[in-house]
Design a protein around this motif. Structure first.
Motif: not given
Length: 481
Positions: A228-231, A285-287, A293-301, A306-310
């Motif tokens: 997922h590192m690119w996402t 799901m876990a990551l 939780i700590g994200q401030r940018s809505i795009k990064r959130l 999307s990672i969790a949803n996959i």
């Protein structure tokens, strides 16, 4: 030699792809002739092309299975549903990009052309019935995606996103190719039905290694952990309409490709690959839930979301059953609506030609834009899986399939991570409804309103009229078993 007209009917399953292929060549020629003045016309033409292709897909038989190109390409109920999602996601991306690109002064005819090329690749991925067709579709989609990630050439973040996506994407393609070559070497065929016959319930060490590498390649395309590192970086750096596109249509194609490979070519060795996807589902799901939780940018959130949803969607694949695939397809339909609706709102956060992307910029939105806040709250509650919104039913069906398949622990972990993920979704609702309001944003562009309205209808009214989407998902799953 058979008469020419005898070969024509075999191309009927390819009609949507042929429409897009011929149409995109016309658009390229027109764009090259007219130059930058053609951007508006090419965008409209690309949108019409996608909608015509969607009509062609929906016109195909709802039941039955048809192959062409010597069995390399298949058309069935599963491809019909997933291609429709791909085309809707691509169409929405063009609509979402129209106003944004004009304001950013990067409105060039190449963007809709690249979206259509990307869509052709995705549709081939959905209908691929052998490893070569799969790879050809994947590369056509990927090469166009690398370019549109870096489409804002004067923005360092966009250029970095495109380069990072390209380097890591090339690595994942290599892994997929290596895994495919191992499977071919040990079975003697690239055809999915041929692989099923060759394996005959047996999976030696070479086949297992090939499955592992293929799984690694497809997990990258789905942005599943640990690939997922690119996402987050690509989502944040790309122009926002491109981010919306990446979060929507390519996800549909990547999940479809994964289902085709593991359900279509490797159903008799489910015990081998099931362990892989149980692990990938849990860590995704876990990551996705904790890292957001700590994200401030809505795009990064949204990237971590999307990672969790996959991860949740892969619960359906890990189940390895018809009920699991039905839940997965339904999950992807609802996920597409939630994602497009959320990004339509993100793209409307503009004030004096400045885009705002921080979560804090949503402060007091309920008082300045009450309907916008209501729709975004519905999207967030749905993503969190709170009834009676569509997101709750999406998770319910994959969890139920996992329990029926004996994967109770996986379902329990899914529920726990959903509770964790609910924190950052509900935090956005709290900021909109309880924090002090900021200055009003500009009025939404008409295209954004259309996308938001359609997405909101699916998310809010699914509980009232669930049958059409459930029936489509059931037919899609049934065609694979």
């Amino acid at each position: 030699m058979p008469p020419v007209h005898a070969a024509l009917p075999s191309l009927a399953p390819l009609l949507p792809e042929l429409i897009l292929g011929i149409g995109v060549m016309v658009l390229i020629l027109y764009g090259a002739w007219r130059g930058e003045r053609s951007a508006e016309t090419v965008s409209v033409g690309a949108l019409v092309l996608l909608l015509v292709a969607l009509f062609a897909v929906l016109s195909q038989p709802a039941t039955g299975r048809v192959t062409t190109l010597s069995g390399a390409f298949v058309s069935d109920a599963f491809s019909k549903v997933m291609k429709s999602l791909v085309l809707l996601g691509s169409s929405a991306a063009i609509v979402l990009a129209h106003d944004y690109f004009k304001r950013e002064k990067i409105d060039r005819f190449e963007f809709p052309v690249l979206i259509v090329l990307c869509t052709i690749g995705m549709m081939v991925m959905v209908s691929a019935n052998d490893l070569i067709a799969l790879y050809l579709g994947l590369e056509l989609q990927s090469l166009a995606a690398y370019v549109i990630a870096a489409f804002h050439r004067d923005d360092v973040r966009s250029t970095e996103a495109g380069l990072k996506y390209f380097v890591l994407g090339a690595l994942s393609s290599g892994m997929l190719l290596y895994g495919s070559s191992l499977i071919y070497g040990f079975t003697g065929t690239v055809s999915f039905p041929g692989i099923v016959s060759a394996l005959n319930d047996q999976a030696g060490a070479g086949i297992v290694l090939g499955i592992v590498f293929v799984a690694a390649g497809v997990c990258f395309k789905m942005s599943a952990v640990p690939f997922h590192m690119w996402t987050p970086d690509v989502y944040e750096g790309s122009p926002t309409p491109v981010t919306a596109f990446f979060a929507a249509a390519p996800k549909m194609a990547a999940v479809s490709m994964t289902v085709r490979v593991f359900i279509g070519a490797l159903p008799d060795v489910t015990a081998v690959w099931q362990q892989i996807f149980v692990f990938v589902s849990i860590v995704s799901m876990a990551l996705g839930s904790f890292a957001a939780i700590g994200q401030r940018s809505i795009k990064r959130l949204m990237a971590y979301s999307s990672i969790a949803n996959i991860g949740y969607a892969l619960i359906g694949l890990a189940s390895g059953s018809q009920e699991g695939i039905e839940g997965l397809v339904l999950y992807m339909i609802i996920y597409l609506a939630m994602t497009l609706g959320t990004f339509a709102i993100i793209l409307s956060l503009r004030r004096r030609d400045v885009m705002f992307e921080s979560i804090d910029d949503l402060s007091g939105l309920s008082r300045t834009h009450p309907w916008l806040a209501f729709c975004l709250a519905a999207m967030m509650f749905s993503l969190a899986g709170i009834p009676p919104l569509a997101g709750f039913f999406a998770k319910y069906y994959v969890f139920a399939a996992a329990i029926k398949a004996g994967l109770v622990t996986l379902a329990v972990i899914g529920v726990v991570t959903s509770v964790v993920g609910a924190y950052y979704y509900l935090r956005i609702v709290k900021i909109m409804y309880f924090d002090e309001p900021k200055e009003r944003y500009e009025a939404m562009a008409p295209g954004l309103r259309v996308v938001l309205a359609l997405s909101s209808i699916v998310v809010i009214l699914f509980v009232v009229v669930p049958h059409p989407l459930r029936a489509a998902a059931a037919n899609a799953a049934k065609s694979l078993f």
